[in-house]
Design a protein around this motif. Structure first.
Motif, short mmCIF file in Angstrom:
data_model
loop_
_atom_site.label_atom_id
_atom_site.label_comp_id
_atom_site.label_asym_id
_atom_site.label_seq_id
_atom_site.Cartn_x
_atom_site.Cartn_y
_atom_site.Cartn_z
N ASN A 1 -0.58 12.52 10.22
CA ASN A 1 0.85 12.84 10.11
C ASN A 1 1.71 11.83 10.86
N GLU A 2 1.15 11.27 11.94
CA GLU A 2 1.93 10.36 12.78
C GLU A 2 1.64 8.90 12.50
N PHE A 3 0.42 8.59 12.10
CA PHE A 3 0.01 7.21 11.86
C PHE A 3 -0.36 7.01 10.39
N ASN A 4 -0.24 5.76 9.93
CA ASN A 4 -0.82 5.41 8.63
C ASN A 4 -2.34 5.42 8.76
N LEU A 5 -3.02 5.82 7.71
CA LEU A 5 -4.49 5.81 7.69
C LEU A 5 -4.97 5.06 6.45
N ILE A 6 -5.73 4.00 6.67
CA ILE A 6 -6.38 3.26 5.59
C ILE A 6 -7.88 3.51 5.68
N ILE A 7 -8.48 3.85 4.56
CA ILE A 7 -9.94 4.07 4.54
C ILE A 7 -10.57 3.06 3.59
N LYS A 8 -11.51 2.29 4.12
CA LYS A 8 -12.23 1.29 3.32
C LYS A 8 -13.72 1.61 3.41
N LEU A 9 -14.27 2.13 2.32
CA LEU A 9 -15.68 2.50 2.29
C LEU A 9 -16.56 1.31 1.93
N LEU B 1 -4.06 14.35 2.61
CA LEU B 1 -3.46 13.68 3.76
C LEU B 1 -2.16 12.98 3.41
N LYS B 2 -1.23 13.02 4.34
CA LYS B 2 -0.03 12.21 4.23
C LYS B 2 -0.34 10.81 4.79
N ASN B 3 0.49 9.84 4.41
CA ASN B 3 0.44 8.50 5.01
C ASN B 3 -0.96 7.88 4.94
N SER B 4 -1.68 8.13 3.84
CA SER B 4 -3.04 7.60 3.74
C SER B 4 -3.22 6.75 2.49
N PHE B 5 -4.18 5.81 2.59
CA PHE B 5 -4.52 4.95 1.46
C PHE B 5 -6.03 4.80 1.43
N LEU B 6 -6.63 5.17 0.33
CA LEU B 6 -8.08 5.00 0.13
C LEU B 6 -8.30 3.78 -0.75
N ALA B 7 -8.88 2.74 -0.18
CA ALA B 7 -9.19 1.54 -0.96
C ALA B 7 -10.19 1.91 -2.05
N GLN B 8 -9.93 1.45 -3.26
CA GLN B 8 -10.77 1.77 -4.41
C GLN B 8 -11.94 0.78 -4.54
N PRO B 9 -12.91 1.08 -5.40
CA PRO B 9 -14.09 0.22 -5.51
C PRO B 9 -13.76 -1.24 -5.80
N TYR B 10 -12.66 -1.49 -6.52
CA TYR B 10 -12.31 -2.87 -6.85
C TYR B 10 -11.63 -3.59 -5.69
N ASP B 11 -11.26 -2.85 -4.64
CA ASP B 11 -10.69 -3.47 -3.44
C ASP B 11 -11.83 -3.91 -2.54
N ILE B 12 -12.45 -5.01 -2.86
CA ILE B 12 -13.70 -5.37 -2.20
C ILE B 12 -13.51 -6.07 -0.86
N LEU C 1 0.82 -1.22 0.00
CA LEU C 1 0.00 0.00 0.00
C LEU C 1 0.85 1.26 0.00
N GLU C 2 2.18 1.07 -0.03
CA GLU C 2 3.14 2.17 0.01
C GLU C 2 2.98 3.01 1.28
N LEU C 3 2.74 2.32 2.38
CA LEU C 3 2.69 2.94 3.70
C LEU C 3 3.87 2.47 4.52
N ASP C 4 4.26 3.25 5.49
CA ASP C 4 5.46 2.97 6.29
C ASP C 4 5.17 1.88 7.32
N THR D 1 6.82 0.95 9.76
CA THR D 1 7.26 1.29 11.12
C THR D 1 6.25 2.16 11.85
N ASN D 2 5.25 2.67 11.12
CA ASN D 2 4.19 3.47 11.75
C ASN D 2 3.05 2.58 12.22
N LYS D 3 2.37 2.99 13.27
CA LYS D 3 1.10 2.36 13.63
C LYS D 3 0.06 2.73 12.57
N THR D 4 -0.90 1.84 12.39
CA THR D 4 -1.87 2.01 11.29
C THR D 4 -3.30 2.02 11.81
#
Length: 362
Positions: free
Chosen positions: A198-206, A230-241, A166-169, A171-174
């Motif tokens: 800024n301090e943690f990875n953030l994943i968003i799954k809608l 946002l830095k350190n974030s990943f938004l799951a896309q519609p195909y990421d089911i 996901l190209e997230l660090d 070493t960071n908490k998520t």
């Protein structure tokens, strides 16, 4: 070969079925197909077929929905597995063993109401709900646990591997934010997400509906405007089911009335339940009718999460939960047993045992 159809009313039902399909392939002797109604949005159907292809699942479709239904009925499948009632009465032959693995285990009353006599086996994920359904007069119940959670026990990728992809660090908490579509916390919580990204990875799954249902598409548009900044974030896309990999990658879950608050339990990691809902005007006016749609007893019994009803509470609680991950550990362990029966990675195996036993009787 035992001919088996997974009838997916929506593409996001597939992750519930993946562990069952894997168990069937491991046992061999099953000829497996999947299908989705042609009434679903074209983009969603394309995602469904792509995901099935990636997972080596044969699919069945047709030029229109009427023809699809006729084609499925003519195949006289020995087994049909559904995630809701859908069109089971139209596609099942009288000889078909019809099984329901309900698509969600959250806080909505549809869990108890979406049923038909044509279902031969109703899969139940907890003893508590087994007893409730039995008291309602349902006699076709099989207690297995929740098959969707099977991969949480034995997954072929580590937390660090998933974060790398996901190209997230690593070493960071998520933090994983996985809200429902309605009632949803998205409108009130989304402005607060920048506080800790800024301090943690953030994943968003809608939810699937936030992408594909016109009434809720504003939610994905809103989240996109937030994550773009946002830095350190990943938004799951519609195909990421499938939410399971994102759960495995995360140290903390933020949700609302979504099934994810129960699905996350086997990992025994902190959960924040955001009760900051945006309610439609008609539901604010007719609150009693709206509340009838929710399983309020189940809602009130949830004691294994941090609850917030004001968005400004979120940031401080995220830091607290990350710093003290074991604070509610025993409550989560107890809840896991209560709401998910056995979390040993074998719910699919127990279901297949029940199916094969029933087939022998027939």
């Amino acid at each position: 070969m035992i001919t088996t159809l997974f009838e997916c009313h929506r593409a996001y039902y597939l992750p519930n079925f993946f562990p069952i399909i894997r168990e069937m392939k491991n046992r061999t002797g099953y000829e497996i197909y999947a299908s989705i109604p042609l009434t679903m949005p074209l983009e969603e159907r394309d995602i469904f077929f792509d995901v099935c292809k990636e997972n080596n699942i044969s699919t069945i479709t047709a030029i229109n929905e009427t023809t699809r239904v006729e084609k499925l009925k003519e195949r006289k499948f020995q087994i049909i597995i559904v995630g809701n009632v859908g069109k089971i009465e139209q596609i099942a032959d009288p000889s078909t063993l019809a099984i329901m693995v309900y698509h969600g285990i959250g806080l909505k009353q549809t869990y108890y109401r979406d049923i038909t006599d044509r279902i031969d086996i109703r899969v139940v994920e907890s003893k508590e709900r087994y007893d409730i359904l039995q008291k309602q007069g349902q006699k076709n119940l099989v207690l297995t646990g929740y098959s969707k959670c099977d991969p949480l026990i034995e997954y072929d990728s580590s937390q660090a591997d998933i974060l790398d992809r996901l190209e997230l660090d690593p070493t960071n908490k998520t933090v994983l934010y996985a809200p429902s579509f309605y009632p949803s916390s998205i409108e009130k919580i989304s402005p607060e997400l920048a506080q800790f990204s800024n301090e943690f990875n953030l994943i968003i799954k809608l939810h699937n509906f936030s992408w594909f249902q016109k009434r809720y598409q504003y939610q994905s548009e809103l989240i996109r405007t937030v994550t773009d900044k946002l830095k350190n974030s990943f938004l799951a896309q519609p195909y990421d089911i499938d939410v399971i990999p994102y759960m495995l990658a995360s140290d903390l879950l933020i949700s609302d009335i979504s099934s994810t608050i129960f699905e996350f339990l086997p990992l025994n990691r902190p959960i924040i339940m955001a009760e900051c809902f945006s309610i439609r005007l008609k539901n604010r006016i007719f609150q009693r009718r709206f509340k009838r749609k929710l399983d309020l007893d189940r809602f009130d019994a949830i004691d294994f999460v941090y609850r917030i009803n004001d968005p400004v509470q979120l940031n401080g609680l995220v830091y607290h939960a990350i710093e003290y991950p074991d604070e509610m550990s025993q409550l989560r362990v107890d809840a896991c047993e209560r709401y998910l029966y056995k979390t040993d990675g074998k719910a699919s195996s127990r279901l297949l045992d029940a199916i094969e036993k029933e087939l022998q009787i027939r």
